[in-house]
Motif scaffolding. Structure first.
Motif, PDB file in Angstrom:
ATOM      1  N   TRP A  35      60.689  53.732  37.795  1.00  0.00           N
ATOM      2  CA  TRP A  35      60.778  55.160  38.325  1.00  0.00           C
ATOM      3  C   TRP A  35      59.555  55.847  37.974  1.00  0.00           C
ATOM      4  CZ3 TRP A  35      64.948  57.286  40.743  1.00  0.00           C
ATOM      5  CH2 TRP A  35      66.209  56.731  40.900  1.00  0.00           C
ATOM      6  N   PHE A  36      59.198  56.479  39.062  1.00  0.00           N
ATOM      7  CA  PHE A  36      57.964  57.563  38.833  1.00  0.00           C
ATOM      8  C   PHE A  36      58.562  58.978  39.131  1.00  0.00           C
ATOM      9  CE2 PHE A  36      54.170  54.813  38.557  1.00  0.00           C
ATOM     10  CZ  PHE A  36      54.717  53.430  38.653  1.00  0.00           C
ATOM     11  N   ARG A  37      57.306  59.763  38.677  1.00  0.00           N
ATOM     12  CA  ARG A  37      57.827  61.009  39.252  1.00  0.00           C
ATOM     13  C   ARG A  37      56.554  61.966  39.507  1.00  0.00           C
ATOM     14  NH1 ARG A  37      59.844  63.455  33.217  1.00  0.00           N
ATOM     15  NH2 ARG A  37      57.610  63.551  32.227  1.00  0.00           N
ATOM     16  N   GLN A  38      56.726  62.959  40.160  1.00  0.00           N
ATOM     17  CA  GLN A  38      55.415  63.676  40.762  1.00  0.00           C
ATOM     18  C   GLN A  38      55.886  65.186  40.613  1.00  0.00           C
ATOM     19  OE1 GLN A  38      53.711  62.400  44.343  1.00  0.00           O
ATOM     20  NE2 GLN A  38      51.821  63.426  43.759  1.00  0.00           N
ATOM     21  N   ALA A  39      55.402  65.921  39.739  1.00  0.00           N
ATOM     22  CA  ALA A  39      55.304  67.360  39.696  1.00  0.00           C
ATOM     23  C   ALA A  39      54.421  67.984  40.495  1.00  0.00           C
ATOM     24  CB  ALA A  39      55.405  68.053  38.173  1.00  0.00           C
ATOM     25  N   PRO A  40      54.754  69.056  40.717  1.00  0.00           N
ATOM     26  CA  PRO A  40      53.814  70.126  42.066  1.00  0.00           C
ATOM     27  C   PRO A  40      52.510  70.141  41.294  1.00  0.00           C
ATOM     28  CG  PRO A  40      56.041  71.166  41.495  1.00  0.00           C
ATOM     29  CD  PRO A  40      55.823  70.278  40.609  1.00  0.00           C
ATOM     30  N   GLY A  41      51.406  69.783  42.226  1.00  0.00           N
ATOM     31  CA  GLY A  41      50.259  69.615  41.766  1.00  0.00           C
ATOM     32  C   GLY A  41      49.671  68.623  40.778  1.00  0.00           C
ATOM     33  N   LYS A  42      50.812  67.897  40.510  1.00  0.00           N
ATOM     34  CA  LYS A  42      50.150  66.839  39.792  1.00  0.00           C
ATOM     35  C   LYS A  42      50.130  65.400  40.155  1.00  0.00           C
ATOM     36  CE  LYS A  42      51.366  69.186  35.372  1.00  0.00           C
ATOM     37  NZ  LYS A  42      51.969  69.029  34.073  1.00  0.00           N
ATOM     38  N   GLU A  43      49.769  64.459  39.541  1.00  0.00           N
ATOM     39  CA  GLU A  43      49.768  62.895  40.438  1.00  0.00           C
ATOM     40  C   GLU A  43      51.019  62.309  39.622  1.00  0.00           C
ATOM     41  OE1 GLU A  43      44.930  61.819  40.184  1.00  0.00           O
ATOM     42  OE2 GLU A  43      46.360  60.783  39.036  1.00  0.00           O
ATOM     43  N   ARG A  44      51.505  61.452  40.894  1.00  0.00           N
ATOM     44  CA  ARG A  44      52.478  60.634  40.224  1.00  0.00           C
ATOM     45  C   ARG A  44      52.412  59.809  39.151  1.00  0.00           C
ATOM     46  NH1 ARG A  44      55.523  57.802  45.462  1.00  0.00           N
ATOM     47  NH2 ARG A  44      54.689  59.725  46.237  1.00  0.00           N
ATOM     48  N   GLU A  45      53.454  60.057  38.087  1.00  0.00           N
ATOM     49  CA  GLU A  45      53.124  59.245  36.784  1.00  0.00           C
ATOM     50  C   GLU A  45      54.449  58.262  36.661  1.00  0.00           C
ATOM     51  OE1 GLU A  45      53.292  62.244  33.915  1.00  0.00           O
ATOM     52  OE2 GLU A  45      55.159  62.816  34.090  1.00  0.00           O
ATOM     53  N   PHE A  46      54.217  57.400  35.912  1.00  0.00           N
ATOM     54  CA  PHE A  46      55.045  56.414  35.540  1.00  0.00           C
ATOM     55  C   PHE A  46      56.223  57.052  34.416  1.00  0.00           C
ATOM     56  CE2 PHE A  46      57.048  52.322  34.078  1.00  0.00           C
ATOM     57  CZ  PHE A  46      57.156  52.651  32.678  1.00  0.00           C
ATOM     58  N   VAL A  47      57.659  56.495  34.830  1.00  0.00           N
ATOM     59  CA  VAL A  47      58.446  57.059  33.848  1.00  0.00           C
ATOM     60  C   VAL A  47      59.171  55.916  33.219  1.00  0.00           C
ATOM     61  CG1 VAL A  47      60.695  58.211  33.764  1.00  0.00           C
ATOM     62  CG2 VAL A  47      58.931  59.101  35.297  1.00  0.00           C
ATOM     63  N   ALA A  48      59.801  54.857  33.704  1.00  0.00           N
ATOM     64  CA  ALA A  48      60.195  53.721  33.357  1.00  0.00           C
ATOM     65  C   ALA A  48      60.194  52.614  34.070  1.00  0.00           C
ATOM     66  CB  ALA A  48      61.884  54.109  32.850  1.00  0.00           C
ATOM     67  N   VAL A  49      60.361  51.345  33.521  1.00  0.00           N
ATOM     68  CA  VAL A  49      60.463  50.123  34.255  1.00  0.00           C
ATOM     69  C   VAL A  49      61.369  49.120  33.524  1.00  0.00           C
ATOM     70  CG1 VAL A  49      58.507  49.213  33.295  1.00  0.00           C
ATOM     71  CG2 VAL A  49      59.043  48.495  35.700  1.00  0.00           C
ATOM     72  N   ARG A  50      62.056  48.351  34.629  1.00  0.00           N
ATOM     73  CA  ARG A  50      62.817  47.332  33.917  1.00  0.00           C
ATOM     74  C   ARG A  50      62.566  45.996  34.945  1.00  0.00           C
ATOM     75  NH1 ARG A  50      68.710  46.688  32.138  1.00  0.00           N
ATOM     76  NH2 ARG A  50      69.350  44.581  33.093  1.00  0.00           N
ATOM     77  N   ASN A  51      62.556  44.713  34.519  1.00  0.00           N
ATOM     78  CA  ASN A  51      62.790  43.618  35.342  1.00  0.00           C
ATOM     79  C   ASN A  51      64.302  43.486  35.536  1.00  0.00           C
ATOM     80  OD1 ASN A  51      63.141  42.738  32.833  1.00  0.00           O
ATOM     81  ND2 ASN A  51      62.744  40.655  33.645  1.00  0.00           N
ATOM     82  N   TRP A  52      64.637  42.883  36.521  1.00  0.00           N
ATOM     83  CA  TRP A  52      65.909  42.824  36.993  1.00  0.00           C
ATOM     84  C   TRP A  52      66.842  42.167  35.928  1.00  0.00           C
ATOM     85  CZ3 TRP A  52      67.525  45.698  40.894  1.00  0.00           C
ATOM     86  CH2 TRP A  52      68.882  45.553  41.195  1.00  0.00           C
ATOM     87  N   SER A  53      66.171  41.073  35.120  1.00  0.00           N
ATOM     88  CA  SER A  53      67.143  40.530  34.441  1.00  0.00           C
ATOM     89  C   SER A  53      67.269  41.432  32.808  1.00  0.00           C
ATOM     90  CB  SER A  53      66.682  39.131  33.746  1.00  0.00           C
ATOM     91  OG  SER A  53      65.350  39.435  33.042  1.00  0.00           O
TER      92      SER A  53
END
Length: 123
Positions: A35-53
């Motif tokens: 999951w990434f997120r992008q606030a107005p006027g900002k760059e897209r930033e990392f939120v969380a990651v999980r491998n499928w297992s």
């Protein structure tokens, strides 16, 4: 492969929200879902990651302890449970998928992207 993000909305500070990311097919046995997120006027930033297992799960410091990423294998769906939301969490949230890579915190690491879902947290 298509990803469909949903679950965004308008909530108040302190509330919870769960985002969903549905995959068009089960291809992620060796993939990472992020999951990434992008606030107005900002760059897209990392939120969380999980491998499928689920062996690897990482969070941005700003959401650690408040957000949780999980997978429903039967539904080919990844969730982002967001608790204790803050106004600074307001952003468009995107799910992404790709082969697991060490540079998981960068948008360039992901091959597939969902369309984004807006989360607005009022104070």
């Amino acid at each position: 492969v298509q990803l469909q993000a949903s679950g965004g909305g308008l909530v108040q500070a302190g509330d919870s929200l769960r985002l969903s990311c549905a995959a068009s097919r089960r291809t992620f046995s060796s993939y990472a879902i992020a999951w990434f997120r992008q606030a107005p006027g900002k760059e897209r930033e990392f939120v969380a990651v999980r491998n499928w297992s689920g062996v690897y799960t990482y969070y941005a410091d700003s959401v650690k302890g408040r957000f949780a990423i999980s997978v429903d294998n039967a539904e080919n769906t990844v969730y982002l449970q967001m608790d204790s939301l803050k106004p600074e969490d307001t952003a468009v949230y995107y799910c992404a998928a790709g082969p697991w890579r060490r540079d998981y915190g960068y948008t360039s690491a992901y091959r597939y992207w969902g369309q984004g879902t807006l989360v607005t947290v009022s104070s």
